[in-house]
Design a protein around this motif. Structure first.
Motif, PDB file in Angstrom:
ATOM      1  N   ASN A 118      22.434 -47.245  15.252  1.00  0.00           N
ATOM      2  CA  ASN A 118      23.825 -46.501  15.126  1.00  0.00           C
ATOM      3  C   ASN A 118      23.403 -45.179  14.275  1.00  0.00           C
ATOM      4  O   ASN A 118      22.945 -45.134  13.469  1.00  0.00           O
ATOM      5  N   ARG A 151      28.938 -47.815   5.529  1.00  0.00           N
ATOM      6  CA  ARG A 151      28.457 -49.496   5.752  1.00  0.00           C
ATOM      7  C   ARG A 151      29.611 -49.757   6.811  1.00  0.00           C
ATOM      8  O   ARG A 151      29.131 -50.576   7.890  1.00  0.00           O
ATOM      9  N   ASP A 186      20.730 -51.072  13.901  1.00  0.00           N
ATOM     10  CA  ASP A 186      19.604 -50.145  13.490  1.00  0.00           C
ATOM     11  C   ASP A 186      19.736 -48.657  14.110  1.00  0.00           C
ATOM     12  O   ASP A 186      19.412 -47.862  13.327  1.00  0.00           O
ATOM     13  N   ARG A 245      19.988 -47.284   5.589  1.00  0.00           N
ATOM     14  CA  ARG A 245      20.683 -48.629   5.278  1.00  0.00           C
ATOM     15  C   ARG A 245      20.029 -48.936   3.670  1.00  0.00           C
ATOM     16  O   ARG A 245      21.083 -49.227   3.065  1.00  0.00           O
ATOM     17  N   SER A 258      29.182 -47.369  10.454  1.00  0.00           N
ATOM     18  CA  SER A 258      28.134 -47.048  11.268  1.00  0.00           C
ATOM     19  C   SER A 258      27.042 -47.844  10.803  1.00  0.00           C
ATOM     20  O   SER A 258      25.732 -47.655  11.645  1.00  0.00           O
ATOM     21  N   CYS A 259      27.022 -48.685   9.832  1.00  0.00           N
ATOM     22  CA  CYS A 259      25.881 -49.249   9.376  1.00  0.00           C
ATOM     23  C   CYS A 259      25.890 -50.859   8.802  1.00  0.00           C
ATOM     24  O   CYS A 259      25.884 -50.885   7.718  1.00  0.00           O
ATOM     25  N   SER A 274      25.031 -54.393   7.582  1.00  0.00           N
ATOM     26  CA  SER A 274      23.619 -55.000   6.674  1.00  0.00           C
ATOM     27  C   SER A 274      22.537 -55.357   7.347  1.00  0.00           C
ATOM     28  O   SER A 274      21.222 -55.321   6.965  1.00  0.00           O
ATOM     29  N   ARG A 300      19.863 -42.502  12.061  1.00  0.00           N
ATOM     30  CA  ARG A 300      20.123 -43.858  12.558  1.00  0.00           C
ATOM     31  C   ARG A 300      20.082 -44.667  11.387  1.00  0.00           C
ATOM     32  O   ARG A 300      19.428 -44.554  10.243  1.00  0.00           O
ATOM     33  N   CYS A 301      20.944 -45.642  11.293  1.00  0.00           N
ATOM     34  CA  CYS A 301      21.345 -46.702  10.491  1.00  0.00           C
ATOM     35  C   CYS A 301      19.650 -46.977   9.650  1.00  0.00           C
ATOM     36  O   CYS A 301      19.865 -47.153   8.346  1.00  0.00           O
ATOM     37  N   THR A 302      18.876 -47.397  10.415  1.00  0.00           N
ATOM     38  CA  THR A 302      17.668 -47.936   9.856  1.00  0.00           C
ATOM     39  C   THR A 302      17.128 -46.869   8.855  1.00  0.00           C
ATOM     40  O   THR A 302      16.414 -47.573   7.890  1.00  0.00           O
TER      41      THR A 302
END
Ligand code: HEM
Ligand SMILES: *[C@@H]1O[C@H](CO)[C@@H](O)[C@H](O)[C@H]1NC(C)=O
Ligand SMILES: *[C@@H]1O[C@H](CO)[C@@H](O)[C@H](O)[C@H]1NC(C)=O
Ligand SMILES: *[C@@H]1O[C@H](CO)[C@@H](O)[C@H](O)[C@H]1NC(C)=O
Length: 323
Positions: A234, A222, A232, A204, A225-226, A228, A199-201
């Motif tokens: 993704n 970036r 979260d 990141r 999928s993610c 700023s 997951r993006c979180t």
């Protein structure tokens, strides 16, 4: 005051490790007389689950790691929270993240139908993890059996023992060493990130803020999928080229600094440590056979953290202790 922080961490992790390595009491033929159909039942259940969703193989592999790192491979991870009981499923590293519980339930039901109250949930997870890897084209190995299921779980140990995605190399080495696993085990086992999704979180900070990441790769992730902020949950593949193939692509990505997790990149090029993990990453990137052999051996070592003999029980329902 007192102990320096890394030592304190090591001592805390040791104290949380109540399980001893009891290799002598695990053996591959444990169920040969009592449940000869076991390997084929687990294999069939995993094949069905992976056919339905390839990612499930990665999820089950991770489930085994998260079980073994907390109280040993005792299926404590499978215990549901109740009004009176707090389990590991909602610990930070597991909540909204760890998956595959219902696949283990389905396999356990099939096993119970043939071999009543005989096979531990912990052994089913160990066999399922082996099958997961081989179904994705990775190595296979002989699974040591005879694990017993724990009668409790430890959410606090799940929060403290499982490594976070911003762990430094020395933190990773300390956590693995607390489980009797060395730099070679750490590097080989991290190769599990050649499959599955994150997951993006969890990545990141690495793709936005770190310098030890390929610029084009970071920009691509970036954008795709993610963001700023937000998104979260993704998902992005831990290994870009072939997230559903168990190969050595992850190590090639580490050399190219094209991985999602900061903790993964720590294994290569961080300048920390004595270069052991750097050399292994290069060796695995160059030789898929070497990685496959080392991964299989390290999975067997990880699986040795177990309750055996008369400790614990053979749970009937993997989600709760027998009453
Ligand atoms: C060395 C320290 C490790 C760290 C810091 C770490 C961290 C993570 C993180 C942050 C994720 C994404 C979770 C999410 O999106 O919520 C992940 C996924 C995953 N991890 Fe690890 N991990 C480590 C070691 C391992 C090991 C030893 C294995 C297995 C042997 C493993 C297997 C996996 C797999 C297969 C996935 C993808 C799961 C899926 O797609 O459902 N990891 N890991
Ligand atoms: C919680 O504990 C109480 C009192 O011991 C018991 O009656 C109840 O059945 C328990 N509930 C669960 C969900 O285990
Ligand atoms: C990047 O670093 C800055 C400065 O330390 C911090 O304010 C920001 O939250 C970080 N961003 C991410 C995505 O971690
Ligand atoms: C790759 O590793 C295997 C297993 O250790 C070894 O037998 C083989 O010689 C290695 N291949 C090369 C090209 O180094």
């Amino acid at each position: 005051m007192g102990m320096p922080r890394p030592l304190l961490l090591a001592v805390a992790l040791m104290a949380a490790t109540a399980v001893v390595v009891v290799d002598g009491q695990l053996f591959p033929t444990f169920y040969d007389a009592t449940c000869p159909v076991l390997p084929s039942v687990v294999r069939r259940g995993m094949a069905q689950a992976v056919q339905k969703e390839a990612r499930m193989a990665a999820s089950i592999l991770r489930l085994f790691f998260h079980d073994c790192f907390v109280n040993g491979c005792d299926a404590s991870i499978l215990l549901d929270d109740t009004a009176n009981f707090t389990g590991e499923k909602n610990a930070g590293p597991n909540a909204n993240s760890l998956r595959g519980y219902e696949v283990i339930d389905a396999i356990k039901a099939q096993v119970e139908a043939s071999c009543k109250a005989t096979v531990s949930c912990a052994d089913i997870v160990a066999l399922a993890a082996r099958d997961a890897v081989s179904l994705l084209g990775g190595p296979s190995w002989t699974v040591q059996l005879g694990r017993r299921d724990g009668q409790t779980a430890n959410q606090n140990a799940a929060n403290t023992n499982l490594p976070p995605p911003d762990a430094t190399l020395s933190d990773l080495l300390t956590r693995f060493s607390a489980k009797g696993l060395d730099a070679r085990d750490l590097t080989a086992l991290s190769g599990a990130h050649t499959v599955g999704w994150a997951r993006c979180t969890t990545f990141r900070a690495h793709i936005y803020n770190d310098t030890a990441v390929d610029g084009a790769f970071a920009a691509q992730v970036r954008g795709k999928s993610c963001p700023s902020a937000g998104g979260d949950g993704n998902l992005a593949p831990l290994e870009l080229r072939a997230p559903a193939a168990f190969d050595n692509g992850y190590f090639k990505d580490l050399v190219a600094r094209r991985v999602l997790l900061r903790s993964d990149q720590e294994l290569y090029g961080s300048g920390a440590g004595d270069g052991t993990t750097d050399a292994l990453v290069r060796a695995y990137a160059a030789n898929a056979t070497l990685f496959a052999a080392d991964f299989a051996a390290a999975m067997v070592r990880l699986g040795r953290l177990a309750l055996t003999g008369k400790s614990g029980e053979v749970r009937i329902n993997c989600r709760r202790v027998n009453s």
